[in-house]
Structures are given as C-alpha cells and as structure tokens.
Design a protein around this motif. Sequence first.
Motif, short mmCIF file in Angstrom:
data_model
loop_
_atom_site.label_atom_id
_atom_site.label_comp_id
_atom_site.label_asym_id
_atom_site.label_seq_id
_atom_site.Cartn_x
_atom_site.Cartn_y
_atom_site.Cartn_z
N GLU A 270 11.59 -40.38 26.23
CA GLU A 270 13.04 -40.13 26.27
C GLU A 270 13.43 -39.25 25.08
OE1 GLU A 270 15.29 -41.62 28.30
OE2 GLU A 270 14.15 -43.24 29.26
N ALA A 271 14.55 -38.52 25.26
CA ALA A 271 15.03 -37.62 24.20
C ALA A 271 15.21 -38.37 22.87
CB ALA A 271 16.33 -36.96 24.62
N GLY A 272 15.76 -39.58 22.94
CA GLY A 272 16.03 -40.36 21.72
C GLY A 272 14.74 -40.71 20.98
N GLU A 273 13.72 -41.11 21.74
CA GLU A 273 12.43 -41.47 21.12
C GLU A 273 11.82 -40.23 20.45
OE1 GLU A 273 9.54 -44.03 23.62
OE2 GLU A 273 11.05 -43.27 25.04
N ILE A 274 11.93 -39.11 21.15
CA ILE A 274 11.37 -37.88 20.59
C ILE A 274 12.04 -37.56 19.26
CG2 ILE A 274 11.18 -35.36 20.93
CD1 ILE A 274 10.94 -35.98 23.97
N GLU A 275 13.38 -37.67 19.28
CA GLU A 275 14.12 -37.36 18.05
C GLU A 275 13.68 -38.28 16.91
OE1 GLU A 275 18.37 -37.21 18.32
OE2 GLU A 275 18.56 -36.86 16.14
N ASN A 295 5.98 -26.13 0.49
CA ASN A 295 5.13 -25.08 1.06
C ASN A 295 4.80 -25.48 2.50
OD1 ASN A 295 3.16 -23.34 1.82
ND2 ASN A 295 1.77 -23.78 0.09
N PRO A 296 5.26 -24.68 3.47
CA PRO A 296 5.04 -25.04 4.89
C PRO A 296 3.56 -25.28 5.22
CG PRO A 296 6.58 -23.22 4.73
CD PRO A 296 6.06 -23.45 3.35
N GLN A 297 2.67 -24.59 4.49
CA GLN A 297 1.23 -24.75 4.78
C GLN A 297 0.78 -26.21 4.60
OE1 GLN A 297 -0.42 -22.39 6.20
NE2 GLN A 297 1.23 -20.91 5.87
N ASN A 298 1.51 -26.96 3.77
CA ASN A 298 1.11 -28.35 3.53
C ASN A 298 1.89 -29.33 4.38
OD1 ASN A 298 -0.40 -27.23 1.50
ND2 ASN A 298 1.15 -27.61 -0.08
N CYS A 299 2.50 -28.83 5.46
CA CYS A 299 3.43 -29.68 6.21
C CYS A 299 3.14 -29.67 7.71
CB CYS A 299 4.84 -29.14 5.97
SG CYS A 299 6.07 -30.05 6.89
N PRO A 300 3.00 -30.85 8.32
CA PRO A 300 2.73 -30.89 9.77
C PRO A 300 3.87 -30.32 10.61
CG PRO A 300 2.68 -33.12 8.81
CD PRO A 300 2.99 -32.18 7.70
N VAL A 301 5.09 -30.33 10.07
CA VAL A 301 6.22 -29.79 10.84
C VAL A 301 6.02 -28.28 11.07
CG1 VAL A 301 8.74 -29.49 10.90
CG2 VAL A 301 7.76 -31.56 9.89
N TRP A 302 5.44 -27.63 10.08
CA TRP A 302 5.18 -26.19 10.20
C TRP A 302 4.27 -25.92 11.40
CZ3 TRP A 302 6.85 -21.62 9.47
CH2 TRP A 302 6.01 -20.50 9.49
N LYS A 332 13.53 -29.72 10.92
CA LYS A 332 13.00 -30.42 12.11
C LYS A 332 13.90 -30.25 13.33
CE LYS A 332 10.50 -34.02 9.58
NZ LYS A 332 10.53 -35.42 9.13
N LYS A 333 15.17 -29.89 13.08
CA LYS A 333 16.13 -29.85 14.19
C LYS A 333 15.69 -28.94 15.35
CE LYS A 333 21.04 -30.13 14.83
NZ LYS A 333 21.71 -28.93 15.32
N ILE A 335 12.82 -28.10 16.17
CA ILE A 335 11.62 -28.67 16.80
C ILE A 335 12.02 -29.80 17.75
CG2 ILE A 335 9.46 -29.96 16.37
CD1 ILE A 335 9.36 -27.03 15.55
N ILE A 336 12.93 -30.64 17.26
CA ILE A 336 13.40 -31.75 18.11
C ILE A 336 13.94 -31.18 19.42
CG2 ILE A 336 15.16 -33.58 18.33
CD1 ILE A 336 14.88 -33.97 15.24
N GLU A 337 14.79 -30.15 19.28
CA GLU A 337 15.41 -29.57 20.49
C GLU A 337 14.37 -28.95 21.42
OE1 GLU A 337 18.34 -26.96 18.84
OE2 GLU A 337 19.61 -28.66 18.24
N ALA A 338 13.39 -28.24 20.82
CA ALA A 338 12.39 -27.56 21.67
C ALA A 338 11.51 -28.57 22.40
CB ALA A 338 11.52 -26.64 20.80
N VAL A 339 11.11 -29.64 21.70
CA VAL A 339 10.23 -30.63 22.35
C VAL A 339 11.03 -31.36 23.44
CG1 VAL A 339 8.79 -32.68 22.01
CG2 VAL A 339 8.77 -30.87 20.31
N GLN A 340 12.28 -31.72 23.12
CA GLN A 340 13.10 -32.40 24.13
C GLN A 340 13.25 -31.52 25.38
OE1 GLN A 340 16.60 -33.12 21.77
NE2 GLN A 340 16.09 -35.30 21.45
N GLU A 341 13.48 -30.25 25.14
CA GLU A 341 13.68 -29.34 26.26
C GLU A 341 12.41 -29.22 27.12
OE1 GLU A 341 14.72 -24.73 26.67
OE2 GLU A 341 15.76 -25.74 25.00
N GLU A 342 11.26 -29.27 26.45
CA GLU A 342 10.00 -29.15 27.19
C GLU A 342 9.68 -30.44 27.96
OE1 GLU A 342 6.29 -28.82 24.90
OE2 GLU A 342 5.85 -27.08 26.16
#
Length: 390
Positions: A270-275, A295-302, A332-333, A335-342
Amino acid sequence: MRATGRLHMGHYHGVLKNWVRLQHEYECFFFVADWHGLTTEYENPQKIEQHVWDLVIDWLAAGVNPGSATLFIQSQVPEHAELHLLLSMMTPLSWLERVPTYKDQQEKLREKDLSTYGFLGYPLLQSADILAYRAGQVPVGADQVAHVELTREVARRFNHLYGREPGFEEAVEAAIKKMGKKQAKIYTNHRRQYQEKGDESALETARALVDNQQNITLGDKERLYGDLEGGGKVILPEPQALLTKASKMPGLDGQKMSKSYGNFIGMREEAGEIESKIRRMPTDPARVRRTDPGNPQNCPVWQFHMVYSDDTTRQWVQDGCTSAGIGCLDCKKPIIEAVQEEVEPIRKRAEEHLRNPDLVRTIVAEGSEEAREAARATLEEVRGAMGLNY
Ligand code: SF4
C-alpha cells in the motif's frame, strides 16, 4: 521461477520487467517451479500451494500476459519428471557435484539437511525443464549460467548416445582407423576427456587433430566433428543462456533487495506502507544533524535516485546533500512518489486477480495443457531415440 512466496520490487526490476518484454519477442514458457521449491522445503510441503498462487498472481500483476506467453505449473506437466529420470541415467554424478550452487547453497542453508538426492539432482531437473521444450534461450541471471552450461552438456551427451543414424558408429570407427594408430589414440583420449569431463581444451585439440589429417576424406572429417560434439541427429538442442540487462533495484538498506534481509518493498504494498518504509531508510551516517553535509555515494537513498530519478533531480540531490541545502526527508520525497506510482497499478491488478481465483486457475490450467502438448512431443522423440516407444 521457484515457488518461494510473494515477490518484491527487486524481482519486478530484475526479472519480471524482462519477461514482459521477452513475451513479445519470443515464444515464451514461464513456469512455477513447485518441485524445485520442494528441494529445500520438503519438510513443509503445505506451504508450497500458497506460494504457487502468489507467484502467478504477481506475474499477472506485473504484466505477464497469458495471451502472449504460456504460464504453467511444473508439477502439472509430468513430462518434466519423466525426462529428468531418463537424463539421470546418463548424467555422471561428478557433473552435478561440481555445479557451484550445490556446495554454496548447502553452506548458506545450513539449518536444513540438504544432503538429499533431490537437492543434488535439482540442476538436472532444471535441464529437463529446459530440454522438454527444446528451448533456444533461457533468460537467467549470472548465477544460473552454470546450470544452463550443465544443460548443454547433458543435451550433448544425450545426442551423442541416442542421436546416431544407423551405420554412424562404424563409419566413425573406420575414419579413426585411417588416422593411424598413434593419432587415433590421441583422438580417442581427447574425445573421452571432453565427453566425460567437459574439458573444452581437449575438444579443441581433437578438432585440430582432425583438421590436420591428410588421409581421410571431407566426409570422414564431418563425421568425426559430429562424433566429438555428440554426433548424428540432434534430438535435444543445446540452449543458450540469455543474459539480459536488468535494472537493479537495491534494498532499503543498500544491500541486495531480499526477503531474508527484511529490506524489501513488496509488489502489492500500500502507498502508506511504502512511504513509511522509505522514510525509515538509513542515510549517510555523516548527516547526524540537518545542517551536516553528506555524500550521496554513502547513502542507499541515492541508489534509488539512480533507478527512479532524472538528471535534474539527481543534480538537485548532489547539490542539496553535499551543501546541507536539503534534508533527507526532502530527498526521499521524490522517491516515495516514484515508487508509489510504480507499485500502485501492480497492486491494483494483483487485487483484481485475488478477487477472481477461478480466472487465475483457468489461466494456469490452459497454460499447463499447452505446455504439456509441447513437452509430450519432445518426450515421444526422446523415448523413440532410447528405444522405449513400445
Ligand atoms: Fe542520502 Fe539524500 Fe540524505 Fe544525502 S540528502 S544523505 S542522498 S537521503
């Protein structure tokens, strides 16, 4: 695909998106490997049924289309088992023992007793799964290439043993004799080395030896090449591994996305769980406070931005992260939107199929019947070649 339960977005990006594309380019057979599931779950077979239906529903939700591809369940096509048994008669034990995943998996799943006959033989069951359809290509990940290689060797050996036309052996023997005692001995030793141990360099040497023969005819040479490769008629063609470039979806912690690491986003979430999952993702540990640059290189969000974002957004992350201009939640915002949309349309399609189990069963029953027809034709030839068509 092994029946191990519901799929996550790592499967979607790594496998299913490819299947959806391949189904329009090739005649495709996709099946739930429920017997393969049993090799490691033999103590809890009652789990498998739910896993089977979960898998089929996730495939349909991803866009695998029964109108374009044949979808079925392995155990509903018993020809896989028959071919596995027949191939097991001529497959040297050492071929199975040296498959890299055999020892690896036993090590990894140490809590289970995998010193079973079925577990050792499962790459051969995979060979039967492939050869039953005389498949040209098998879409696999790099870790499965060794299994396709084994399948090629098994097919070669089968064709070598049972694909001979009448008189072929005698003609080969006569050609070998013409080579002279010494050369004939080198030829037969290298042939054995290749056919029993799969030694490719022995094959090359034997071929070169045949090439250089002055005393034999062109026809003899062709017979000897055939003899080395399996000879005679090809009953089971050798498949190729189809290594497609798959987009990789990292896990929420930056490791590979996997159910066992608990770092996944399910295909039906669900969208809420993803968020909430993405909001809780770890970031660069250097960003303790909002004002600390990172540094984005050290970050999984990147890594998620690498999958989902365009160049402008990525530049915004680079600049904002390294200057502490944006906070991690801002980052992260998108990313949240893109994953929810997918995920949303996938989840909706899964729900539609969950509401209609009869339709799912019909799809699989029809697919299994179609698959059986193809496998039956192969088995008829296989039985005939082995003299078992009485
Ligand atoms: Fe990671 Fe983005 Fe935070 Fe930088 S701003 S640490 S890339 S989440």
